[in-house]
Structures are given as structure tokens and as C-alpha cells.
Design an enzyme around this catalytic site. Sequence first.
Site, PDB file in Angstrom:
ATOM      1  N   ASP A 193     126.570   8.088  34.942  1.00 51.38           N
ATOM      2  CA  ASP A 193     125.413   8.657  34.266  1.00 51.38           C
ATOM      3  C   ASP A 193     124.888   7.698  33.189  1.00 51.38           C
ATOM      4  O   ASP A 193     125.687   7.124  32.434  1.00 51.38           O
ATOM      5  CB  ASP A 193     125.860   9.981  33.619  1.00 51.38           C
ATOM      6  CG  ASP A 193     124.703  10.813  33.113  1.00 51.38           C
ATOM      7  OD1 ASP A 193     123.849  11.195  33.923  1.00 51.38           O
ATOM      8  OD2 ASP A 193     124.652  11.083  31.888  1.00 51.38           O
ATOM      9  N   GLU A 207     142.178  -1.785  41.628  1.00 48.10           N
ATOM     10  CA  GLU A 207     143.618  -1.510  41.687  1.00 48.10           C
ATOM     11  C   GLU A 207     143.946  -0.660  42.915  1.00 48.10           C
ATOM     12  O   GLU A 207     145.101  -0.500  43.281  1.00 48.10           O
ATOM     13  CB  GLU A 207     144.068  -0.735  40.427  1.00 48.10           C
ATOM     14  CG  GLU A 207     144.098  -1.568  39.167  1.00 48.10           C
ATOM     15  CD  GLU A 207     144.232  -0.696  37.905  1.00 48.10           C
ATOM     16  OE1 GLU A 207     144.462   0.534  38.018  1.00 48.10           O
ATOM     17  OE2 GLU A 207     144.086  -1.265  36.804  1.00 48.10           O
TER      18      GLU A 207
HETATM   19  C1  NOJ Z   1     121.092  11.842  33.741  1.00 48.26           C
HETATM   20  C2  NOJ Z   1     121.438  13.098  34.477  1.00 48.26           C
HETATM   21  O1  NOJ Z   1     121.088  12.949  35.830  1.00 48.26           O
HETATM   22  C3  NOJ Z   1     120.697  14.210  33.796  1.00 48.26           C
HETATM   23  O2  NOJ Z   1     120.781  15.412  34.513  1.00 48.26           O
HETATM   24  C4  NOJ Z   1     121.230  14.368  32.400  1.00 48.26           C
HETATM   25  O3  NOJ Z   1     120.461  15.341  31.722  1.00 48.26           O
HETATM   26  C5  NOJ Z   1     121.153  13.050  31.613  1.00 48.26           C
HETATM   27  N1  NOJ Z   1     121.590  11.934  32.384  1.00 48.26           N
HETATM   28  C6  NOJ Z   1     122.018  13.112  30.387  1.00 48.26           C
HETATM   29  O4  NOJ Z   1     123.371  13.122  30.734  1.00 48.26           O
END
Ligand code: NOJ
Length: 556
Positions: free
Chosen positions: A218, A267
Amino acid sequence: MTNPSTAETRIGTERELDPSWWRQAAVYQIYPRSFADSDGDGIGDIRGITSRIPYLERLGVQAVWLSPFYPSALADGGYDVDDYRDVDPRLGTLEDFDAMVEALHRAGIRVIVDIVPNHTSHRHEWFREALASPKGSVARARYIFRDGLGHDGELPPSDWTSTFGGPAWEPVGDGQWYFHFFAKEQPDLNWNNPEVHADFLTTLRFWSDRGVDGFRIDVAHGLAKRLPDELPTQAELDALPKDGDHPLWDRDDVHGIYAEWRAVFNEYTPAKTAVAEAWVAADRRARYASAEGLGQAFNFDLLEADFEAGRFREIIAFNVELARQSGSSSTWVLSNHDVIRHATRYGLPPRGMSTTKAGADWLLSGGTSPVLDAAAGLRRARAASLLELALPGSAYLYQGEELGLHEVPDIPGASRQDPTFFRNPGVDIGRDGCRVPLPWTATGPSYGFGPGGAHLPQPGWFAASSVGAEDGDPGSTLTLYRTALALRTRLQGAETLKWLPSERDDVLAFERPGGWMSITNFGTMPLALPEGELLLSSVPLEGGLLPGEATAWLQR
Ligand code: NOJ
């Protein structure tokens, strides 16, 4: 029921150790809270996913990516993680998770989990400790704290705004403020702190040891930050180039983190995979996708494009070449849990170069203005999906797109959950409309999502788009996806594509190794197809011609 195409890739056969399984996989994104609910609390769960493995197997995907299922206050749909190494009790237990992974593997389906390293939840034990500790403490050094301005620090350190709207700094009551890119319940971690590095390595090993095959990272372009003592204003910040030395975004030094992660991935045999969610300029994507880094990165270019031949061609040509240069494979995305579903986007007026915000007005109007042409949207979505599935590289599919689901625009404010709705009153309606629990049956409570209702209201038109309604219907979108995915698994060869000439500029035709051709008619005039055996088309041919806004696959 066993899908012959997945039986070939069944984990446990000689393919188990294939280190490149991810390169051309069809990956199905599960948004766990909205997929299937086994216990009737209205929230999808791990056992719900396990119960639907036959459906995934029949669909013919090679992997699932699970959005966060960790303990969370759900301030941002689970992207606010309380504990990175556990399962939200509302969704199940670690034992349920292990059983799910085992069952998915038995079905030949790999498992990718979502890692959220940019920020924790404000309920994470580290952040609780930070709040209980004084300024300058070790606990606060795990996050980004700054003294406020003004006499007693009563003013924020800068005028920065959060990506989700509203201020990016939140006061903690002692003159200090913490930084958050997203909601205030998501304090950003300080990646200049070795303890943060070490803890995420532990998390990666924790899930790797439990058998997951890969990770989706993310906000991969946001972790590394270098805040100067004197903070620029928001306007100054916006004016800075994102060339690797921006204080907040896409810094070159972020790749040092992923080099450490790569060592952990390697790993294992086969090495764990990773895909970066990095909203960066296309020419800066390759480093995230490098073999020394995460290995693959999302390409959101198609998701931002209108249904238009020229733009699709440009994007495809550019990304296939980029993948060739970087050594990674291309990725393709038309929908995910953050954007308006593509069946709906394509049914709204075109938006030019960037359509991620397409439909914002439509959503704000509750789906009444501009007028959605739902049938045209679905027709174009089917054509685009078929085109996408013929491209070299990985296709990331979002739950429900295989049903041709549309966005749900008319969720009452009282039922909405997305923080972007609450932080931007009257401006942004948020992302709940693509997160409504899936319809499994045409009738019954919550359309078969679970025995106890659904955590977001489902519209009546879900009945006709339910799995129950579409299963066995030769003309349904579900049948189209199943057929396409089975063919794709069989036909997929080397990661190359050769453009086929066309006299029309609203036609996109290409050939994959082995004579597999994909032809998309973006226009409205019917199109004569080249010589070849018709494998599949997104709508039936009419008088031997491919109708407008349709894709056909042919075998030369
Ligand atoms: C990207 C994620 O796909 C989204 O749903 C989220 O709100 C933001 N990152 C923050 O984590």
C-alpha cells in the site's frame, strides 16, 4: 467442480516451485469485508472466502489478493491496521486464515496479502505508547511528530492538507502534532527509524511463514520522507518536482527499504512476490518493479483512460516496452476498491486524460446527473476486459467485475463508511459504491452475501447481476470471464504482442505468440474480422461482423 485450466497450475505439482508464476497471472482482488459472510454479522470474513473457493476455481484465476483483514477500527476500511500480525476477530482467527490458505493452495490459487507500511492505525500499540510518552521519546520517534507553531504550539507545523482532504497534522494536546497523509486515524510511520524497518521485516516473515505467496504494498511511493526543519507551504510543496528528492513522495531512498524486503522474499523458495501500489509518473514505475525491489508495480494507466482506441494503444505500447526494459511484467487494472467500477465509468461522458475522478459529479448527484448509460457502460466494460485479458502480463481483477457490476451511487449518508466522504462534505462522496457486498443469489437476505444482512445497503438491481442469475447463462458477464480466463490460461505464451494493421483508427488489433488474436472495435461501425477461428467475443457477431464496442478473440 474442477476447472481444467487451474488443474494444470495446481500447487503441489511440478509448478509449485515455478518462481515466475506471477508474471502473467490473473489475480482476483477480494475486499474481505464485502465478499462473503459466514457468520451473519453483516461483515464478510475468512470462512466466507474459504466457502467460495469453488467459485474462484471455476472462475479460473491464478491468485487472490486480499485487502486488509487485520484488526482495525475500520476508519479506512481496514487500511488502518491495529496489529499487522493477526486477523480481525470479526473476520476470524489465524487458524481460519491458515485453513483458507491451505484450501486455496489445494485449488491451485496463490495468496497475496496487503501490507500497509506507510501508516498504522491510531489504535496500534506503538501509537498508543507514543501518545502516552513525552516529546522527544523513543515512542514518538516511530512516527512523525513536530512542534506546533504559535505561542504554545497551538498552530499546525504547516498548512499541509491530507490526501483524504482536511489538514495533514493533528494536535496531541502538548504542543506537538503528528503527520498523516490519510485520515487522522492513520498516523504516518517514520521510516528513518530502524525499529520500523525491523518490525516490517518481522511482519513479512510472519505471513511468508504462514504460506502466503506474495504481498501488495500500500502507498509504496510514500514511505520515505525527508522533512526539512523549515517546512515548505502546501503551495511550495506542490510546486516541487517529484524527481526522487521530493520531501514526501516517490523519493529515491524508498528503494533502500524494498531492497531489504527483497532479501526477505528471496529467503523463500519460490521467492515471495510483491506488487507496488505506487501512483507515480509512468517512467518512475520501473524501479518499484525491479528484481532488486518489489518485482512488480501496478500500472493504473488503463484505469485512468476513457474507452478510446488511441489512448488504449498508447498505454499498452508504452507499458509493454517498459516491462521489457525493466525485466518485470506489465500489470493491467480496470477496477479496484478505490475507483468507480469500470462498467459505470464507461457509461458516463468521457473525461479526457484522467478518469479516476470521472463520475464524481454523478456520484454526488446520487447517480442522476449526468445520465448513466448503464447498458453502453457494461458493453464497453466487457470489450475492455476481454482486451485486458489478452494482454501480456498480469491482470488484476476486482471482485464483482466478473459480474459486470455497476457502482452503487445512492448509498444514504448515514450508511456511508469511507473517510473521504466525511472529510470532504459535499465534494467527495467516497468509495463505498464499489465496496457494496457481493450478490451471490438473486433472492434472499443480502442476496446470499450472508445470513445476517450486509454492512452497506445493496440495491434491488443486484439481483439481476448476482452469481445465481448469471451462472449458466451463456450471455452473462460471468460466463464471459470464465471462458476468457480458461482460454487465457491455455493460450498464454511469451510476454510479447504484435500489433495487427487496421484501416480504422477506432480499432485495436494485436496478436500474441501462437496466433492468438484480439480485436477490439472501439467505434460503432461493424467490423470485418481477419481470417481465423473465432474463440470468443464480448457480444455475438452480427452477420459475421464484429459489432461496435466489442472485442473478439481469434485463433489464426
Ligand atoms: C491505498 C488503498 O488502496 C486505499 O484504499 C487506502 O485508503 C489508502 N491507500 C490508504 O491506506
